[in-house]
Structure formats: C-alpha cells, structure tokens
Motif scaffolding. Structure first.
Motif, PDB file in Angstrom:
ATOM      1  N   HIS A 131     144.821  78.957 -29.056  1.00  0.00           N
ATOM      2  CA  HIS A 131     144.683  78.148 -27.491  1.00  0.00           C
ATOM      3  C   HIS A 131     145.661  78.295 -26.829  1.00  0.00           C
ATOM      4  O   HIS A 131     145.410  77.882 -25.593  1.00  0.00           O
ATOM      5  CB  HIS A 131     144.538  76.501 -27.756  1.00  0.00           C
ATOM      6  N   TYR A 132     146.283  78.887 -26.838  1.00  0.00           N
ATOM      7  CA  TYR A 132     147.595  79.555 -25.902  1.00  0.00           C
ATOM      8  C   TYR A 132     147.434  81.123 -26.020  1.00  0.00           C
ATOM      9  O   TYR A 132     147.007  81.675 -26.572  1.00  0.00           O
ATOM     10  CB  TYR A 132     149.195  79.393 -26.281  1.00  0.00           C
ATOM     11  N   HIS A 134     155.753  69.873 -20.772  1.00  0.00           N
ATOM     12  CA  HIS A 134     154.894  68.518 -21.806  1.00  0.00           C
ATOM     13  C   HIS A 134     153.455  68.429 -20.488  1.00  0.00           C
ATOM     14  O   HIS A 134     153.663  68.394 -19.646  1.00  0.00           O
ATOM     15  CB  HIS A 134     155.245  67.761 -22.416  1.00  0.00           C
ATOM     16  N   ARG A 135     152.750  67.781 -20.909  1.00  0.00           N
ATOM     17  CA  ARG A 135     151.702  66.657 -20.104  1.00  0.00           C
ATOM     18  C   ARG A 135     151.639  65.881 -21.398  1.00  0.00           C
ATOM     19  O   ARG A 135     150.807  65.393 -22.042  1.00  0.00           O
ATOM     20  CB  ARG A 135     150.589  67.554 -20.293  1.00  0.00           C
ATOM     21  N   ILE A 163     152.582  71.823 -23.974  1.00  0.00           N
ATOM     22  CA  ILE A 163     151.746  72.846 -23.807  1.00  0.00           C
ATOM     23  C   ILE A 163     152.148  73.968 -22.784  1.00  0.00           C
ATOM     24  O   ILE A 163     151.068  74.699 -22.869  1.00  0.00           O
ATOM     25  CB  ILE A 163     150.571  71.753 -22.689  1.00  0.00           C
ATOM     26  N   MET A 210     148.379  76.925 -22.547  1.00  0.00           N
ATOM     27  CA  MET A 210     147.537  76.111 -23.446  1.00  0.00           C
ATOM     28  C   MET A 210     146.668  77.148 -22.376  1.00  0.00           C
ATOM     29  O   MET A 210     146.924  76.385 -20.936  1.00  0.00           O
ATOM     30  CB  MET A 210     148.094  74.976 -23.583  1.00  0.00           C
ATOM     31  N   HIS A 221     145.351  75.037 -19.688  1.00  0.00           N
ATOM     32  CA  HIS A 221     146.521  74.910 -18.534  1.00  0.00           C
ATOM     33  C   HIS A 221     146.489  75.781 -16.992  1.00  0.00           C
ATOM     34  O   HIS A 221     147.932  75.659 -16.351  1.00  0.00           O
ATOM     35  CB  HIS A 221     147.434  73.918 -18.947  1.00  0.00           C
TER      36      HIS A 221
END
Length: 294
Positions: A158-159, A189-190, A195, A215, A218
């Motif tokens: 996912h990254y 971070h979120r 992320i 990610m 994002h």
C-alpha cells in the motif's frame, strides 16, 4: 559560466562525491588504490552501486591505462567492469576514453543540489513548510521507530517507496548509524496512523534525501513536498550546508527546483556487457533489504 561560479559548482559536486564514497564504505564496501583510480567493491554483495571504478578524488584527468587497471581488478573480483563518476568534475572527453575501452553508457542520474549559501550570490528560497492537512503530523524520530517504519513499508504494497539509486537504502533494525548522527528519519502520521517516512543520510556537512515512502492514497505533490521539506529542515538542524537529491525524471527535477534545488552535473555510469562467470545481480546478501530503484 564565470570562474567563481565554476568553483562553487565543482566544490558542491566534490561534496556529493565524498558523501557517496563514505556512504558506500559504511555499507561494507572496500577500496583499492590503483594509480589515479580507486576500485570500490563489496566482498560479498554484487550490487552495482557498491562495485565500480572511479577516478581518485581531486584528480582532473585519468588515462585509459589507469581505468583498465581498475577494470581488470573488478574482473578478478568477479564483478562486471563498471566506471562511475560525476559529470561536471571531468571533461566530456573522459566518456570517449571509456567507450574506447569497450564500455557502454549504462545510466545517467542528474544531480539536484540545495545549498544554504546559494550559488553565484543567489540564495535559494527559504524552507517554508506548507500548511498541513487536518490530522497530519510530522515527527523526527531518534529511536527504533524510524527503522521499523522502513521495514514495514518495504513489505507493504500500500506504500510507494521512492529511492534514488546512487546510495543504497538499507532497511534493517540496526541503530548504530542513527546513534552516530549519520541518518535521520521523519515520520508522517494522520490521526496517529503512519502514512509516510523520509530518510536523510548525513556525512559531515552534506545530506542526501535518500528515500521517501508514502501510502498510495496520500501520495500527492503537496504531501510529498511536506515530507521532503521536513527532511530538509532536519538536515539543516544537523548543521548540514548542502543537500542533494537525484532528479531522475523531469517531474523530479521540476519538483526539486520548486524547493530551491539547482541542476548541477550528473552521476554517470559506464559498464561492460555481462560476461560469463562475472556476477552482476541486483540480489542482496545483506541481512537487511536494500532498496536502490524506484
């Protein structure tokens, strides 16, 4: 280019050259001086970035004979003949010397350089971070969390991981480099969820934006800029005067220019065709994964 500007450019490129040389040694590479060239090779890892011939630092010209000595040494070490140097420190004629030895252009990586003092009297724009979206926080980490984050994103589809190819990014759980102040990790971070992560490698007063992971959902130009600016700020807080990042695509270069980087030279690599019995794989024998390509 005026003489003073040429001196500034060459000084900056030499700093990049020295940074990469020291970074490769830290990864376990060894060196052998042969006339006016140095052979950098890793005794157990065949990664191209750690096995190459390069002109000795502060030399203005290297003969074909000297390069041949280095090539022969690499062959003896069961490595593909490869020459790596920074265009801008050597005249274009040097490339003809390499082709005359049967080597072919393998890769050219433009170098983008941000210097706090600017170039030729022109200062770069100040590092002003854009406003952060709701819930987004940035943190410089001084502990195992940064190392573990890289390990996590390397294994997570996912990254998107962007690494730069001229200094391998080793993903491991060792803290020695961090404790020595030769590595900085920035976590994004979120709402407490990680992320993104950025890594900067440091050699004395020079920093390299070594890698960025975000990610995918994002990964926007704004979030990338936010993460890179945080990494650059951390480098300057660590007393670095110069930051460099390869500009592999026009999009990369355009993005770096917007941050205040200047286009200065390229990392050039020439190599021979694969030969029987010569190792030249991108496989890794480090106990940790190594990321070198996008």
């Amino acid at each position: 280019m005026e003489e003073s500007a040429q001196r500034e450019t060459r000084r900056a490129l030499r700093q990049v050259q020295e940074h990469l040389y020291q970074a490769h040694l830290l990864l376990g590479a060894q060196t052998e001086d042969l006339g006016l060239v140095e052979v950098v090779y890793h005794p157990t890892n065949t990664l191209p970035d750690l096995n190459y011939v390069t002109p000795r630092r502060k030399t203005a010209w290297v003969s074909g004979h000297d390069v041949e000595q280095g090539i022969d040494y690499l062959r003896k070490m069961q490595r593909r003949p490869r020459v790596q140097y920074i265009e801008g420190l050597f005249p274009p004629l040097f490339a003809k010397t390499l082709t005359g030895l049967g080597l072919e252009a393998e890769k050219e990586t433009p170098l983008m350089i941000y210097r706090a003092a600017g170039f030729n009297g022109v200062l770069p724009p100040p590092l002003e971070a854009p406003s952060k979206p709701d819930g987004v926080t940035l943190e410089r980490v001084h502990d195992q969390r940064g190392v573990e984050m890289w390990w996590y994103v390397w294994r997570n589809a996912h990254y998107d991981v962007l690494t730069l190819g001229v200094e391998p990014l080793v993903v491991g759980r060792e803290m020695a480099v961090l404790k020595l102040g030769q590595q900085i990790d920035i976590l994004m971070h979120r709402y407490t969820f990680p992320i993104g992560v950025a890594r900067v490698s440091i050699q004395q007063e020079t920093a390299h934006l070594l890698g960025v992971a975000l990610m995918r959902e994002h990964r926007t130009p704004e979030m990338l800029k936010l993460l890179q600016l945080a990494a650059m700020q951390a480098a300057f807080e660590a007393n670095c005067e110069l930051i460099f990042a390869p500009g592999e695509s026009e999009e990369d270069r355009r993005h770096c220019r917007a941050l205040g980087f200047a286009d200065l030279g390229s990392m050039i690599c020439y190599s021979a065709k694969a030969e029987g019995g010569i190792e030249d794989t991108h496989g890794v024998v480090f106990s940790q994964p190594v990321l070198t390509l996008r």
